[in-house]
Design a protein around this motif. Structure first.
Motif, PDB file in Angstrom:
ATOM      1  N   ASP A   1      41.748  18.333  41.436  1.00 18.64           N
ATOM      2  CA  ASP A   1      40.808  19.415  41.184  1.00 18.64           C
ATOM      3  C   ASP A   1      41.169  20.630  42.041  1.00 18.64           C
ATOM      4  N   TRP A   2      40.762  21.787  41.610  1.00 14.56           N
ATOM      5  CA  TRP A   2      41.050  23.070  42.254  1.00 14.56           C
ATOM      6  C   TRP A   2      40.499  23.101  43.659  1.00 14.56           C
ATOM      7  N   ARG A   3      41.342  23.419  44.646  1.00 13.57           N
ATOM      8  CA  ARG A   3      40.947  23.439  46.047  1.00 13.57           C
ATOM      9  C   ARG A   3      40.923  24.856  46.638  1.00 13.57           C
ATOM     10  N   GLY A   4      41.158  25.867  45.816  1.00 11.52           N
ATOM     11  CA  GLY A   4      41.178  27.224  46.335  1.00 11.52           C
ATOM     12  C   GLY A   4      39.815  27.893  46.273  1.00 11.52           C
ATOM     13  N   GLU A   5      39.805  29.179  46.525  1.00 17.08           N
ATOM     14  CA  GLU A   5      38.565  29.945  46.498  1.00 17.08           C
ATOM     15  C   GLU A   5      38.430  30.658  45.156  1.00 17.08           C
ATOM     16  N   GLY A   6      37.194  30.886  44.753  1.00 12.72           N
ATOM     17  CA  GLY A   6      36.942  31.608  43.518  1.00 12.72           C
ATOM     18  C   GLY A   6      37.203  30.753  42.293  1.00 12.72           C
ATOM     19  N   GLU A   7      37.342  31.438  41.172  1.00 13.45           N
ATOM     20  CA  GLU A   7      37.551  30.740  39.904  1.00 13.45           C
ATOM     21  C   GLU A   7      38.953  30.145  39.836  1.00 13.45           C
ATOM     22  N   ALA A   8      39.036  28.930  39.323  1.00 13.00           N
ATOM     23  CA  ALA A   8      40.334  28.253  39.229  1.00 13.00           C
ATOM     24  C   ALA A   8      41.236  28.967  38.233  1.00 13.00           C
TER      25      ALA A   8
END
Length: 226
Positions: free
Chosen positions: A92-99
């Motif tokens: 799953d996406w681990r960054g900030e904001g929208e994937a």
């Protein structure tokens, strides 16, 4: 004294089953340590060698490759993500904001970096770099064909940035990758992950850790009697 095994892991940074398979395999290796000691090194396999520099939309590529609809591709993706979660490598996406949208990248230079890391350091350091590249692609959705991204990752993992940059400019290293990929094809390695033990036994796929453990113990016993 522990039995010793050398394992060549043919895989690609783009391959989700490679990430899952390596996670399962490394669990088995850790549990066997002291009884069977495994030294693993990663070998190159490009799933999308013709991917352009700007990358390609992952869903579109999978739909075209497998003759599936986008809805079917999304369902396939959920199966992969469930398997990854179960294995302990969440995608799953681990960054900030929208994937950002998932994309397919050209991984030739990533393989060059990994081959160089093996030459200048040791297999353990190469493994750490490979795992960092897998996290960058699957969890951070970074462009692992981008030179700056590759150099950033190498530097974080303790490699000299200038030396890594020189390696990415080395045509001989690029050719070495091509030769190793040709060697794999000539020896029937056409799917990944493929684990080649002591140069002669083949394990494939993303099996459960217990299955990998049983196979490695058996192979170590066979080698001890050879």
């Amino acid at each position: 004294m522990a039995d010793q095994l050398q394992v060549d892991v043919w895989s690609d940074v783009m391959c989700p089953w490679c990430a899952i398979g390596w996670t399962q395999f490394s669990k088995a290796v850790a549990e066997l340590k002291g009884d069977v000691d495994v030294t693993a090194r990663f070998m190159p396999f490009e799933l999308n060698p013709d991917a352009p520099p700007e990358g390609q939309d992952q869903a579109q590529v999978l739909a075209a490759n497998y003759g599936k609809s986008l809805e079917e591709v999304a369902a396939m993706g959920r199966v992969v993500e469930d398997a990854a979660n179960k294995a302990g490598f969440p995608m799953d996406w681990r960054g900030e904001g929208e994937a950002p949208a998932k994309r397919v990248w050209n991984t030739h230079q990533a393989h060059m970096l990994l081959r160089w890391a093996l030459a200048v350091a040791d297999p353990a350091a190469q493994v750490r770099l490979k795992e960092a590249l897998l996290r960058a692609h699957f969890q951070q959705r970074l462009n692992v064909s981008d030179r700056a991204v590759l150099l950033d990752i190498a530097e974080v993992e303790g490699f000299d940035r200038a030396a890594a940059a020189a390696a990415l400019d080395d045509p001989a290293l690029s050719q070495a990758i091509r030769h190793e990929e040709a060697f794999a094809a000539q020896n029937g390695i056409r799917s990944v992950p493929t684990f080649v033990v002591n140069g002669k036994y083949i394990l494939q796929g993303s099996s459960e850790p217990e299955n990998f453990k049983q196979a490695l113990v058996k192979l170590a016993s066979m080698e001890a009697m050879a």
